[in-house]
Write a protein that holds these residues in place. Structure first.
Motif, mmCIF file in Angstrom:
data_model
loop_
_atom_site.group_PDB
_atom_site.id
_atom_site.type_symbol
_atom_site.label_atom_id
_atom_site.label_comp_id
_atom_site.label_asym_id
_atom_site.label_seq_id
_atom_site.Cartn_x
_atom_site.Cartn_y
_atom_site.Cartn_z
ATOM 1 N N HIS A 167 65.940 34.065 50.199
ATOM 2 C CA HIS A 167 64.489 34.576 49.985
ATOM 3 C C HIS A 167 64.086 35.157 51.209
ATOM 4 N N MET A 168 63.267 36.288 51.170
ATOM 5 C CA MET A 168 63.126 37.285 52.116
ATOM 6 C C MET A 168 61.553 37.444 52.192
ATOM 7 N N HIS A 169 60.710 37.463 53.236
ATOM 8 C CA HIS A 169 59.454 38.119 53.395
ATOM 9 C C HIS A 169 59.276 39.266 54.560
ATOM 10 N N ILE A 170 59.049 40.351 54.018
ATOM 11 C CA ILE A 170 59.132 41.590 55.056
ATOM 12 C C ILE A 170 57.639 42.084 55.049
ATOM 13 N N VAL A 171 57.287 42.458 56.143
ATOM 14 C CA VAL A 171 55.533 42.897 56.248
ATOM 15 C C VAL A 171 56.097 44.339 56.750
#
Length: 217
Positions: A167-171
């Motif tokens: 899982h990855m959260h990129i801004v």
């Protein structure tokens, strides 16, 4: 099995997650704080700095996912310190006596040293290991909880290339850096392996989440 997660890593419109010229005085090189201004405008970000106020919207909600469910972190040598930190036996990271991790942290380095126990439950361990080996070690320490792949961009890219990120959260931050270290180099076609959602923020950034697709049984 616990998940390997990347959390709120900021990248510029041209794909750089840090600027050029990292040093003790410039942890993100020529990018300065521009990649993270959105973060320090939030209530959570200001609390981390010991300051009152801040926004309580979408950006703040994403940031508050930082700690829940995390049992260990893996970070690269460049996140732990400037390029020559391994030459300073007294260097203990950027974060002061009580770093924000509060878990075991495994620093990937070609210069291993004795572990450092900090306030608040953070213990830095220094290992020379492949991404798969490091993840196995961190999962044992996490005791069933998830493992955060904390960066920097080269470390995240290595774990992506090895197919280890769940899982990855990129801004995505609306600036152009032009030079530095890119996040996406060498991982072409990555989008085929993940379900991707994008959420826009009134603060001007875009939150992109990547969840690994379930493989057929």
């Amino acid at each position: 099995m616990s998940l390997a997660r990347v959390q709120h890593v900021s990248v510029s419109l041209d794909g750089f997650a840090t600027g050029e010229g990292q040093s003790l005085d410039a942890p993100f090189g020529h990018a300065g704080e521009r990649l993270h201004q959105w973060m320090f405008a939030t209530r959570w970000g200001r609390q981390m700095l010991g300051q009152p106020g801040g926004t309580a919207g979408i950006d703040d909600a994403f940031l508050r996912l930082f700690a829940p469910g995390i049992g260990a972190e893996i970070m690269g040598a460049r996140k732990f310190g400037p390029p020559t930190w391994h030459e300073d036996p007294d260097w203990k990271g950027w974060w002061g006596p009580n770093p924000p991790f509060h878990t075991p942290v495994f620093v990937l380095t070609h210069h291993p040293r004795a572990s450092i126990e900090m306030e608040g439950g953070t213990v830095f361990h220094f290992i020379d290991a492949s991404p798969a080996e490091a993840l196995e070690t961190a999962r044992e320490a996490a005791a069933g909880k998830d493992v955060r792949i904390g960066g920097g961009p080269t470390t995240i890219r290595d774990f992506l290339a090895a197919g280890l990120v769940d899982h990855m959260h990129i801004v995505v931050v609306p600036i152009l850096l032009g030079r530095g270290v890119r996040l996406w180099d060498g991982v072409e076609g990555l989008e085929k392996d993940y379900e991707i959602e994008t959420t826009s923020s009134p603060g001007g950034v875009a939150h992109m989440t990547f969840a690994r697709k379930h493989q057929p049984l």
